[in-house]
Design a protein around this motif. Structure first.
Motif, PDB file in Angstrom:
ATOM      1  N   SER A  51       8.927  21.788 -31.059  1.00  0.00           N
ATOM      2  CA  SER A  51      10.111  21.278 -31.364  1.00  0.00           C
ATOM      3  C   SER A  51      10.971  22.020 -32.243  1.00  0.00           C
ATOM      4  O   SER A  51      12.293  21.782 -32.470  1.00  0.00           O
ATOM      5  CB  SER A  51      10.280  19.781 -31.297  1.00  0.00           C
ATOM      6  N   GLU A  52      10.287  22.653 -33.124  1.00  0.00           N
ATOM      7  CA  GLU A  52      10.818  23.283 -34.394  1.00  0.00           C
ATOM      8  C   GLU A  52      10.208  24.648 -34.899  1.00  0.00           C
ATOM      9  O   GLU A  52       8.822  24.573 -34.399  1.00  0.00           O
ATOM     10  CB  GLU A  52      11.227  22.457 -35.294  1.00  0.00           C
ATOM     11  N   SER A  91      17.086  28.639 -22.695  1.00  0.00           N
ATOM     12  CA  SER A  91      16.922  27.494 -23.791  1.00  0.00           C
ATOM     13  C   SER A  91      17.578  27.987 -24.892  1.00  0.00           C
ATOM     14  O   SER A  91      17.444  29.261 -25.325  1.00  0.00           O
ATOM     15  CB  SER A  91      15.474  26.884 -23.866  1.00  0.00           C
TER      16      SER A  91
END
Length: 443
Positions: A51-52, A91
């Protein structure tokens, strides 16, 4: 050369396959799901998913989830462009514009060919149906291009020091061993009649001369085919059709002693392969009979193949070949279009998508076929040479030999190939000139 570390929260056979395909030039690739492995990492590191971003020093590639799946689903991936290179499964917010690893898997596994499609008259997945053609990147070996970009990024290669040295691997399909010899009386009469009705008087004359011993058969030109390949430094790969006569299998009888004479100066084990008949694609028994013929004729067990009419159905064709002892295939390309069907010009291992596993079966892609140029695309000889030169330039840029397919029958003018006979020599000449300009060392 340095090692490479790849971090992913999940590791499966698809991710392992992709990493091996992309990064085999690294001496060691470590794929880990253990965060503690990253704490002291000083080597090039890729973070796949998450996610990061864990560290600003890592290359962060988004994960779409395709590599974690165990089944095949109906997908039509969206396309994004990262500079001049395409990526699927886009993305935002990552170092790359899309999921590179899933893109590579989609291209190399031939994922789209496992999905329902409208087959052509021969039951094939046509190039015009491909994602690459629809989005105009079929002429780009995308996997090789991405590999090169990553190697430059990781300072494995210097963009300024990449040598531009084109290389050709000539391959020849022997669909018919002879133009006039080895045919039944009925086929001989029928062929002569057609030649007369269509005004092919030179062919009529040649047939008479060949049958009465006054001239060699124009299709029995293995020595010439070898000379074309030898001029590139790479020995020819020659594929023999040994199937029974049928609608799409027009082979003639091969005399063993005559064959031995024509092949005495080649390395049968390294150069010869089988060209399984059209009918054998749906019949294991026919394939086995043809393999037995190959062994009796050449004295070798066939290890390589190329499908007649490029009939390739996933996963059945490759499974059948593997079951029959074939270890490598040279069918990966399209009949209707030029380009890179699997996104690469380099050999690679086939991934059986239904079984979700990498195999030891080696796939050798090709980029151009004589019949594609002349029949499907209806190019003139000059247009065909220009098209192959473009492909040769591309292959040189990304460092792989350009695999080309020609037929032994494509050098006989009276049967439609007038003006095409010198194309291979013209292509070789261009290749040699570019290599000389760039001070390439001959192989």
């Amino acid at each position: 050369m340095t090692d490479l570390l790849i971090y992913s929260e999940t590791i499966g056979p698809r991710l392992q396959y992709v990493c091996k395909l992309l990064f085999s030039a690294f001496p060691q690739i470590q794929i880990t799901d253990d965060l503690s492995q990253l704490s002291n990492a000083v080597r090039p590191t890729i973070q796949y998913g998450g996610s990061e971003k864990i560290s600003p020093n890592y290359l962060w590639i988004p994960a779409s989830g395709l590599l974690d799946e165990l089944n095949i689903k109906q997908i039509d991936p969206e396309l994004s462009w990262d500079g001049d290179l395409p990526l699927l499964f886009p993305s935002a917010g990552h170092d790359l514009a899309g999921d590179l690893f899933s893109s590579v898997f989609y291209w190399a596994s031939r994922y789209e060919e496992y999905l329902p499609f409208d087959a052509d008259i021969h039951g094939r997945f046509a190039g015009k149906l491909s994602h690459a053609h629809k989005h105009k990147y079929l002429d780009l070996p995308v996997i090789d291009a991405w590999r090169q970009r990553l190697f430059v990024r990781f300072n494995i290669w210097s963009a300024d020091n990449i040598q531009y040295c084109p290389e050709i691997q000539w391959t020849f399909d022997i669909d018919q061993w002879s133009a006039f010899k080895g045919r039944s009386l009925l086929r001989t009469i029928g062929g002569s009649t057609r030649d007369l009705l269509q005004g092919r008087l030179e062919a009529v004359s040649d047939r008479i001369k060949v049958l009465f011993g006054g001239k060699s058969d124009p299709y029995q030109n293995l020595e010439y085919l070898q000379s074309i390949a030898n001029n590139t430094g790479n020995a020819a790969k020659i594929f023999l059709h040994l199937g029974q006569y049928a609608e799409f299998d027009k082979n003639t009888v091969i005399d063993p002693s005559e064959f031995a004479e024509f092949t005495s100066n080649l390395d049968a084990e390294k150069q010869l392969g089988i060209h399984p008949s059209y009918a054998s694609n749906s019949s294991k028994d026919r394939l086995q009979k043809e393999l037995s013929k190959f062994e009796a004729l050449t004295g070798n067990i066939a290890s390589r193949s190329r499908q007649h009419y490029l009939k390739l159905e996933f996963p059945g064709t490759y499974r059948g070949l593997m079951h029959s002892g074939i270890s490598e295939d040279w069918t990966m390309g399209y009949a209707d279009l030029l380009g890179f069907r699997a996104g690469t010009g380099n050999p690679f291992h086939w991934f059986d998508l239904e079984r979700n596993e990498e195999t030891g079966f080696v796939v050798h892609p090709f980029a151009a076929l004589d019949v594609t140029l002349k029949v499907y695309l209806q190019y003139t000889p000059a247009e065909a040479i220009a098209a192959v030169k473009r492909l040769l330039d591309i292959s040189a840029k990304f460092h792989f030999p350009l695999v080309l397919i020609w037929h032994n029958s494509s050098f006989y003018g009276p049967y439609g190939w007038e003006g095409w006979q010198q194309l291979p020599n013209e292509i070789n000449k261009y290749c040699a000139e570019v290599r000389a300009e760039n001070n390439c060392v001959n192989s």
